[in-house]
Design a protein around this motif. Structure first.
Motif, mmCIF file in Angstrom:
data_model
loop_
_atom_site.group_PDB
_atom_site.id
_atom_site.type_symbol
_atom_site.label_atom_id
_atom_site.label_comp_id
_atom_site.label_asym_id
_atom_site.label_seq_id
_atom_site.Cartn_x
_atom_site.Cartn_y
_atom_site.Cartn_z
ATOM 1 N N LEU A 137 14.242 38.519 17.903
ATOM 2 C CA LEU A 137 15.494 38.188 17.766
ATOM 3 C C LEU A 137 15.618 37.157 16.700
ATOM 4 C CD1 LEU A 137 16.806 37.669 21.303
ATOM 5 C CD2 LEU A 137 16.770 39.995 20.228
ATOM 6 N N ARG A 138 16.729 37.257 16.033
ATOM 7 C CA ARG A 138 17.057 36.344 15.040
ATOM 8 C C ARG A 138 18.345 35.560 15.293
ATOM 9 N NH1 ARG A 138 17.583 39.706 11.681
ATOM 10 N NH2 ARG A 138 19.702 39.536 10.773
ATOM 11 N N VAL A 139 18.404 34.434 14.806
ATOM 12 C CA VAL A 139 19.755 33.510 15.152
ATOM 13 C C VAL A 139 20.392 34.036 13.985
ATOM 14 C CG1 VAL A 139 20.863 31.291 15.421
ATOM 15 C CG2 VAL A 139 18.749 31.803 16.287
ATOM 16 N N ALA A 140 21.564 34.967 13.946
ATOM 17 C CA ALA A 140 22.141 35.370 12.522
ATOM 18 C C ALA A 140 23.591 34.533 12.410
ATOM 19 C CB ALA A 140 22.303 36.769 12.802
ATOM 20 N N GLY A 141 24.005 33.790 13.392
ATOM 21 C CA GLY A 141 25.396 33.091 13.230
ATOM 22 C C GLY A 141 26.210 32.962 14.452
ATOM 23 N N LEU A 142 27.669 33.099 14.216
ATOM 24 C CA LEU A 142 28.513 32.843 15.138
ATOM 25 C C LEU A 142 29.632 33.894 15.177
ATOM 26 C CD1 LEU A 142 29.051 28.988 14.962
ATOM 27 C CD2 LEU A 142 27.497 30.303 16.563
ATOM 28 N N MET A 143 30.330 34.350 16.129
ATOM 29 C CA MET A 143 31.460 35.208 16.353
ATOM 30 C C MET A 143 32.375 34.503 17.097
ATOM 31 S SD MET A 143 33.033 37.537 18.412
ATOM 32 C CE MET A 143 32.160 38.707 19.365
ATOM 33 N N THR A 144 33.684 34.557 16.891
ATOM 34 C CA THR A 144 34.756 34.528 17.981
ATOM 35 C C THR A 144 35.781 35.483 17.896
ATOM 36 O OG1 THR A 144 36.017 32.516 19.030
ATOM 37 C CG2 THR A 144 36.451 32.732 16.551
ATOM 38 N N VAL A 145 36.657 35.332 18.734
ATOM 39 C CA VAL A 145 38.046 36.107 19.156
ATOM 40 C C VAL A 145 39.012 34.832 19.239
ATOM 41 C CG1 VAL A 145 39.172 37.897 20.212
ATOM 42 C CG2 VAL A 145 36.757 38.014 20.130
ATOM 43 N N ALA A 146 40.117 35.078 18.471
ATOM 44 C CA ALA A 146 41.106 34.106 18.637
ATOM 45 C C ALA A 146 41.555 34.122 20.109
ATOM 46 C CB ALA A 146 42.394 34.369 17.697
#
Length: 239
Positions: free
Chosen positions: A163-172
């Motif tokens: 696995l690789r830490v690729a970033g962040l995601m969100t839903v409003a």
């Protein structure tokens, strides 16, 4: 099929104009933002048309839709994103086609993804889903970890083989202090992203914004926007 291709081309052009205008408004280069088309219930034939029209990133949120579609499109130069809430019993299947899982929100899921990535001989990019409607230690209504849970989850991903830490995601969020305040939520996500990148330099993706709020996401600094309805049309009702 020609009519559908024309429809998709027109819709893509409209979305492209929206992204470009939002970039111009805040002085960003258009190439700083990647469009991910969320195909959900739409068929593999639409994915093929999108690829012909230059789309290179597609997303799915249900494995039962995604797995056969991805299998039918293995010849296309696409990056597949999984964006839905992911149960551990679906991880083996998802690991078979997804390049990036955008909805990582608990250590149990990290362990399952790592096991299957190693088994498949693949490396998966993982985005931590941040829930702005979640209290500390809780998950959001639509999945995601509370903001203060991001550092520990990132460490778990970084220490997991395959696995690789690729970033962040969100839903409003629909509830909580950021409900109805998409721009503020996305700006807060960018602050969390800056902190995360200090410890994990590979975590340079920020996935935020959908058909209704992609401008706010671009203006806040998102690197990826996830657009479904504005490209493909109103989705067929699921059975």
């Amino acid at each position: 099929m020609t009519d559908r291709r024309t429809q998709l081309a027109d819709n893509l052009a409209a979305v492209e104009n929206r992204i470009s205008a939002a970039c111009a408004k805040v002085g960003r280069d258009r190439d700083e933002v990647t469009l991910i088309v969320v195909t959900k219930t739409y068929p593999a034939s639409d994915v093929r048309l999108l690829a012909e029209l230059g789309v290179r990133h597609v997303a799915e949120n249900r494995d039962q839709d995604a797995a056969p579609k991805a299998a039918a499109c293995t010849d296309l130069p696409l990056t597949w994103h999984f964006v839905g809430q992911l149960q551990t019993n679906k991880v083996r299947s998802v690991t078979g086609y997804a390049d990036i899982v955008q909805s990582v929100d608990r250590t149990k899921l990290v362990s399952a993804l790592s096991k299957e990535a190693v088994r498949a001989g693949r490396e998966l990019g993982c985005l931590i889903q941040v829930a702005f409607d979640a209290e500390s230690g809780e998950r959001g209504e639509r999945g995601g970890v509370a903001p203060d849970g991001v550092p520990a989850l990132a460490e778990a991903i970084a220490g997991a083989e395959g696995l690789r830490v690729a970033g962040l995601m969100t839903v409003a969020p629909l509830a909580g202090p950021y409900a109805g305040r998409q721009l503020a939520a996305f700006e807060r996500l960018m602050e969390i992203s800056a902190s995360l990148r200090a410890d994990h330099p590979t975590a340079n993706m920020v996935s935020a914004g959908m058909s209704g709020d992609l401008e706010e996401a671009v203006m806040a600094g998102a690197t990826h926007v996830r657009v479904g309805t504005a490209v493909l049309g109103v989705r067929p009702r699921l059975g």
